[in-house]
Motif scaffolding. Structure first.
Motif, PDB file in Angstrom:
ATOM      1  N   GLY A 146      36.351  41.582  37.367  1.00 42.37           N
ATOM      2  CA  GLY A 146      36.659  40.464  36.475  1.00 42.37           C
ATOM      3  C   GLY A 146      38.155  40.349  36.234  1.00 42.37           C
ATOM      4  N   LYS A 147      38.668  39.112  36.192  1.00 38.87           N
ATOM      5  CA  LYS A 147      40.106  38.903  36.066  1.00 38.87           C
ATOM      6  C   LYS A 147      40.664  39.460  34.754  1.00 38.87           C
ATOM      7  CE  LYS A 147      40.258  34.846  39.083  1.00 38.87           C
ATOM      8  NZ  LYS A 147      40.618  33.409  39.219  1.00 38.87           N
ATOM      9  N   LYS A 148      39.953  39.253  33.670  1.00 36.86           N
ATOM     10  CA  LYS A 148      40.411  39.785  32.381  1.00 36.86           C
ATOM     11  C   LYS A 148      40.492  41.298  32.432  1.00 36.86           C
ATOM     12  CE  LYS A 148      39.302  39.905  27.445  1.00 36.86           C
ATOM     13  NZ  LYS A 148      38.348  39.447  26.379  1.00 36.86           N
ATOM     14  N   GLN A 149      39.502  41.931  33.045  1.00 39.68           N
ATOM     15  CA  GLN A 149      39.468  43.387  33.138  1.00 39.68           C
ATOM     16  C   GLN A 149      40.565  43.915  34.072  1.00 39.68           C
ATOM     17  OE1 GLN A 149      36.784  41.417  33.107  1.00 39.68           O
ATOM     18  NE2 GLN A 149      36.133  42.053  31.055  1.00 39.68           N
ATOM     19  N   ILE A 179      43.553  42.648  34.359  1.00 36.33           N
ATOM     20  CA  ILE A 179      44.770  42.653  33.537  1.00 36.33           C
ATOM     21  C   ILE A 179      44.754  43.817  32.558  1.00 36.33           C
ATOM     22  CG2 ILE A 179      46.049  41.366  31.787  1.00 36.33           C
ATOM     23  CD1 ILE A 179      45.006  38.796  33.220  1.00 36.33           C
ATOM     24  N   GLU A 180      43.607  44.049  31.937  1.00 36.15           N
ATOM     25  CA  GLU A 180      43.494  45.178  31.000  1.00 36.15           C
ATOM     26  C   GLU A 180      43.702  46.502  31.723  1.00 36.15           C
ATOM     27  OE1 GLU A 180      43.274  45.038  27.690  1.00 36.15           O
ATOM     28  OE2 GLU A 180      43.542  42.872  28.012  1.00 36.15           O
ATOM     29  N   LYS A 223      47.384  47.077  32.276  1.00 41.34           N
ATOM     30  CA  LYS A 223      48.008  47.523  31.023  1.00 41.34           C
ATOM     31  C   LYS A 223      47.699  48.989  30.761  1.00 41.34           C
ATOM     32  CE  LYS A 223      47.870  42.952  28.806  1.00 41.34           C
ATOM     33  NZ  LYS A 223      47.251  42.128  27.725  1.00 41.34           N
ATOM     34  N   GLU A 226      49.130  38.181  36.133  1.00 37.17           N
ATOM     35  CA  GLU A 226      48.389  37.073  35.522  1.00 37.17           C
ATOM     36  C   GLU A 226      48.594  35.780  36.316  1.00 37.17           C
ATOM     37  OE1 GLU A 226      48.384  38.401  30.825  1.00 37.17           O
ATOM     38  OE2 GLU A 226      50.134  37.355  31.648  1.00 37.17           O
TER      39      GLU A 226
END
Length: 320
Positions: A118-121, A123-124, A127, A157
Motif C-alpha cells: 500500500g502506498k501509505k504504508q 511512506i510510513e 519514515k 511521495e
C-alpha cells in the motif's frame, strides 16, 4: 529412458545450456511452463529435473509460470524425483523477504529493509527506516523492477503519485538502506551443485541493467555510485574471491535452502562491510568473461546434471 528435464519460461536463457548438454551427448528435454497441465493422478517420467524459473517471468507475459512451476515441483517431489532447485528454491527466487531472512539466519549480512503493501504504508515504512538516501525495490523482482533511489520522503511521495507508478506483481515493496560503494562495482558469486565455482565483478557505472546473460542486459542491483569510469573496462570480469567465511556461509545457506545452482550478489561499503542483497536461482553467465578466464559455468552445470542423471539411472537399474 531417464533424461534431464530443464524447467523454464525463457528460451533465450536455456540455449547455452542446451548446447552444452548436446556437446556432452546427454539426453534432455525442455519444459517451457508458461502454460500446461499437471495430472496429479499420473506419475512423472524418470529423470533429473532442473528448475530455472524466473521471478521476472511476468515481464515476458508469463504471469503464472512460477505458480505452474510450483505445482509441477510439488508433483515431482511427491513422487520422489530428483529435483534440483526444488520448491523451496523457487519460494526464495520469488521473494526477497524470504531470501534476506534465510541469509541472516546463516550469518550473512543484508541491508536494513522494511516490507510494505500500500502506498501509505510505503511512506510510513520509509519514515520508520529513517535512513537517507534509501531505495525501493519489488519483493518479487528481477530486471531491476521497482529499483529507485530517493533522497527524501517528499521525493518518494511524488514518485508514488505518478500515474505510471508500477505496482509490484505480489503487492510487496521493499524500502531499503542504500549501500554506497567507494568503487562502482558489485560482486556476483556463482555456485553449481552447491559448490563455489567463481566470482564475477560487475561494473555498475552505467546503471541497473547488469545481468551477465548474453541474451539480455538486466539486473536486480542497487543504484550505481554514479561515477564515470576512468578507463574502459569490461563490464563483467571473473575475479579472485578471498572472502572464505562469506563463501562458507553462502554454501551453508544454499544447502539448507535446497538450492543447487545460484548466483549471489553482494556490495561493499566505504567501511569495507559486505552486504548481500540478491539470490538468483535462474542464474546466467557471460561468455566474454568466461572465455578470458577459461572457466565455463554452463559446461560445468551440464556436467553436474549429467552426474545427477547417472545416479538416477543407477538407482533405477538397481530397483528393477
Amino acid at each position: 529412458m531417464a533424461k534431464i528435464y530443464v524447467i523454464h519460461e525463457n528460451d533465450d536463457w536455456t540455449s547455452h545450456l542446451v548446447t552444452r548438454l548436446e556437446e556432452l551427448n546427454l539426453p534432455y528435454e525442455t519444459w517451457h511452463l508458461d502454460e500446461g497441465i499437471v495430472n496429479l493422478s499420473e506419475a512423472p517420467p524418470e529423470g533429473v529435473f532442473y528448475n530455472r524459473m524466473s521471478a521476472s517471468s511476468h515481464t515476458r507475459d508469463h504471469r503464472y509460470a512460477p505458480e505452474l512451476t510450483g505445482a509441477v515441483l510439488d508433483w515431482l517431489e511427491f513422487h520422489g524425483r530428483t529435483v534440483l532447485n526444488g520448491s523451496n528454491a523457487l519460494r526464495l527466487e520469488l521473494s526477497k523477504v524470504k531470501q534476506y531472512t534465510a541469509l541472516e539466519k546463516h550469518g550473512v549480512k543484508t541491508p536494513k529493509t522494511i516490507a510494505a503493501v500500500g502506498k501509505k504504508q510505503i511512506i510510513e515504512a520509509a519514515k520508520a527506516l529513517n535512513i537517507v538516501p534509501f531505495i525501493t525495490k519489488h519483493n518479487r523482482a528481477g530486471k531491476g523492477l521497482g529499483v529507485q533511489l530517493f533522497y527524501s520522503i517528499a521525493a518518494l511521495e511524488e514518485h508514488l503519485a505518478k500515474p505510471d507508478y508500477e505496482e509490484p506483481v505480489d503487492g510487496i515493496v521493499l524500502i531499503q538502506e542504500y549501500i554506497e560503494s567507494p568503487e562502482s562495482y558489485i560482486t556476483r558469486v556463482e555456485f553449481i551443485g552447491g559448490q563455489y565455482f567463481y566470482s564475477v565483478q560487475v561494473d555498475t557505472s552505467e546503471g541497473f541493467e547488469l545481468c551477465p546473460a548474453d541474451a539480455c542486459q538486466i539486473g536486480d542491483l542497487f543504484c550505481p555510485v554514479g561515477e564515470e569510469p576512468k578507463e574502459q573496462r569490461a563490464k563483467f570480469e571473473i575475479v579472485e574471491n578471498n572472502e572464505t567465511k562469506l563463501l562458507e556461509n553462502y554454501e551453508a545457506f544454499l544447502k539448507n535452502s535446497g538450492i543447487d545452482v545460484a548466483g549471489i550478489e553482494f556490495i561493499r561499503n566505504a567501511n569495507g562491510e559486505i552486504f548481500t542483497y540478491d539470490v538468483n536461482t535462474n542464474t546466467n553467465y557471460n561468455s566474454d568473461a568466461e572465455a578470458k578466464e577459461g572457466k565455463f559455468a554452463m559446461l560445468q552445470l551440464a556436467k553436474f546434471l549429467g552426474q545427477e542423471l547417472e545416479k538416477v539411472t543407477a538407482q533405477t537399474t538397481l530397483s528393477k
